[in-house]
Scaffold this motif. Sequence first.
Motif, mmCIF file in Angstrom:
data_model
loop_
_atom_site.group_PDB
_atom_site.id
_atom_site.type_symbol
_atom_site.label_atom_id
_atom_site.label_comp_id
_atom_site.label_asym_id
_atom_site.label_seq_id
_atom_site.Cartn_x
_atom_site.Cartn_y
_atom_site.Cartn_z
ATOM 1 N N ALA A 71 -22.753 47.269 -33.119
ATOM 2 C CA ALA A 71 -21.449 46.657 -33.384
ATOM 3 C C ALA A 71 -20.695 46.345 -32.102
ATOM 4 C CB ALA A 71 -20.618 47.579 -34.275
ATOM 5 N N SER A 72 -20.895 47.148 -31.068
ATOM 6 C CA SER A 72 -20.229 46.915 -29.784
ATOM 7 C C SER A 72 -21.047 46.040 -28.844
ATOM 8 C CB SER A 72 -19.935 48.256 -29.097
ATOM 9 O OG SER A 72 -21.146 48.922 -28.775
ATOM 10 N N LEU A 73 -22.123 45.444 -29.380
ATOM 11 C CA LEU A 73 -22.992 44.572 -28.573
ATOM 12 C C LEU A 73 -23.483 45.300 -27.331
ATOM 13 C CD1 LEU A 73 -21.017 41.215 -28.816
ATOM 14 C CD2 LEU A 73 -22.960 41.966 -30.201
ATOM 15 N N SER A 74 -24.072 46.452 -27.552
ATOM 16 C CA SER A 74 -24.596 47.294 -26.465
ATOM 17 C C SER A 74 -23.496 47.670 -25.482
ATOM 18 C CB SER A 74 -25.748 46.584 -25.741
ATOM 19 O OG SER A 74 -26.790 46.287 -26.632
ATOM 20 N N ALA A 75 -22.325 48.030 -26.017
ATOM 21 C CA ALA A 75 -21.165 48.485 -25.242
ATOM 22 C C ALA A 75 -20.520 47.365 -24.422
ATOM 23 C CB ALA A 75 -21.541 49.652 -24.335
ATOM 24 N N ARG A 76 -20.862 46.125 -24.687
ATOM 25 C CA ARG A 76 -20.214 45.027 -23.964
ATOM 26 C C ARG A 76 -18.725 44.944 -24.290
ATOM 27 N NH1 ARG A 76 -25.336 42.763 -25.089
ATOM 28 N NH2 ARG A 76 -26.354 41.780 -23.289
ATOM 29 N N THR A 77 -18.388 45.167 -25.549
ATOM 30 C CA THR A 77 -16.999 45.007 -25.967
ATOM 31 C C THR A 77 -16.065 46.010 -25.297
ATOM 32 O OG1 THR A 77 -17.423 46.410 -27.911
ATOM 33 C CG2 THR A 77 -17.643 44.020 -28.191
ATOM 34 N N ASP A 78 -16.621 47.112 -24.738
ATOM 35 C CA ASP A 78 -15.767 48.065 -24.032
ATOM 36 C C ASP A 78 -15.149 47.422 -22.797
ATOM 37 O OD1 ASP A 78 -16.407 50.039 -25.879
ATOM 38 O OD2 ASP A 78 -18.170 50.686 -24.743
ATOM 39 N N PHE A 116 -19.358 42.846 -17.041
ATOM 40 C CA PHE A 116 -18.826 42.121 -18.193
ATOM 41 C C PHE A 116 -19.915 41.710 -19.175
ATOM 42 C CE2 PHE A 116 -15.737 41.217 -14.769
ATOM 43 C CZ PHE A 116 -14.630 41.804 -15.349
ATOM 44 N N ASP A 117 -21.080 41.316 -18.660
ATOM 45 C CA ASP A 117 -22.168 40.850 -19.523
ATOM 46 C C ASP A 117 -21.714 39.711 -20.429
ATOM 47 O OD1 ASP A 117 -24.492 42.080 -18.750
ATOM 48 O OD2 ASP A 117 -24.155 43.870 -19.942
ATOM 49 N N SER A 118 -20.902 38.840 -19.894
ATOM 50 C CA SER A 118 -20.476 37.643 -20.605
ATOM 51 C C SER A 118 -19.905 36.674 -19.575
ATOM 52 C CB SER A 118 -19.424 37.957 -21.664
ATOM 53 O OG SER A 118 -18.882 36.756 -22.203
ATOM 54 N N THR A 168 -23.003 36.331 -24.144
ATOM 55 C CA THR A 168 -23.301 37.744 -23.919
ATOM 56 C C THR A 168 -24.154 37.972 -22.680
ATOM 57 O OG1 THR A 168 -25.245 37.612 -25.367
ATOM 58 C CG2 THR A 168 -23.166 38.293 -26.372
ATOM 59 N N GLU A 169 -24.248 36.986 -21.802
ATOM 60 C CA GLU A 169 -25.005 37.148 -20.561
ATOM 61 C C GLU A 169 -24.255 36.484 -19.424
ATOM 62 O OE1 GLU A 169 -29.084 36.033 -20.755
ATOM 63 O OE2 GLU A 169 -29.429 36.979 -22.703
ATOM 64 N N ASN A 170 -24.367 37.062 -18.237
ATOM 65 C CA ASN A 170 -23.731 36.496 -17.058
ATOM 66 C C ASN A 170 -24.577 35.366 -16.482
ATOM 67 O OD1 ASN A 170 -21.464 38.213 -16.965
ATOM 68 N ND2 ASN A 170 -22.660 39.825 -15.987
ATOM 69 N N GLY A 171 -23.972 34.608 -15.566
ATOM 70 C CA GLY A 171 -24.730 33.609 -14.825
ATOM 71 C C GLY A 171 -24.363 32.172 -15.096
ATOM 72 N N LEU A 172 -23.707 31.913 -16.226
ATOM 73 C CA LEU A 172 -23.399 30.519 -16.556
ATOM 74 C C LEU A 172 -22.418 29.919 -15.563
ATOM 75 C CD1 LEU A 172 -23.622 28.113 -18.505
ATOM 76 C CD2 LEU A 172 -21.764 29.131 -19.822
#
Length: 229
Positions: A71-78, A116-118, A168-172
Motif C-alpha cells: 500500500a505504501s509502494l515499498s515505503a515510497r509514500t513515506d 524519493f523514488d519518483s 515511481t522511479e527516478n531519472g526522468l
Amino acid sequence: MLGTILWATQSRTALVALALAVVLAFIVAPRVHWSAIVLVLAAVPVGYAVLAFTSLVEDLLVRDQTAAEIASLSARTDAWKVVLEWAPASWERWIGLGLSVKQIDVDLPFREVQVFDSSWVSLLAQAGLIGTAVVVCWMLLTVRDAADREVRSLAIPLLTLLLVRGLTENGLLDASAAFLVVFCLAIGVDPASRRGPVPSTPPREAAYLRSPERFAPHHPPLIPQGATP
C-alpha cells in the motif's frame, strides 16, 4: 529478449508502463505488420498459461511484501508525504530546495533519510510548484506535438513508457539516459524542429553558387588590337 530483461529487474511500474505503451503502439500505428498480429495472437494462450498454471505474476506483484508495504509502494509514500506536507507559505513549497536534493529526512523508526523514488516528487522537492508547473506545461506541449500523424507511431508509446515509469522511479528529470531520451524526443516532435524554414535563396541561384562558374572571371577576355573577335 528486452521484455525478459525487464521482467528480471522486478520493476512493476516499468512492466505496467511497457504494457500500456505496447497497447498504444497498436492503436496509433497507421499500419500493423502481419507478423506483429501473429505474435500477439500467439501470446494470448501463453499468457493464459502463465496466469493459470504458474505463480510468476503473483510473485512479481507481491515480492514477499506485506499489505502495508504494498500500500505504501515499498515505503515510497513515506518520503512523498514529507514533500507534500510542506507549508504553503514556505519557500521550498514554491521554488524547491535545489537540484542537488536527492533524498529527504523522514521520521521513521528504521531510517532517517529516504530517496524519493519518483521523478515527479523529486521535481516538486527540487523546483517547487513553479518549476513543476513549467515542466508539466512542457510535457503537455510535447504530448500534443507527439500526436502529429508523422511521428505518433513512435513518439506516443515512447512518451507513455517514460512518463508512467517516472511516477515511481527516478531519472526522468535528472542527469540520466531517460532524461536525454525525453529531451531529444521533445525537440524531435516539435514542428519548428521537424520543418525547417524555406531557404531564401532561389534554387537556380543556389546551384550557381555551388558551381565552378561562380569562380570564373567576370571581365571579358583581352583581345589583341586589330584581331577579329
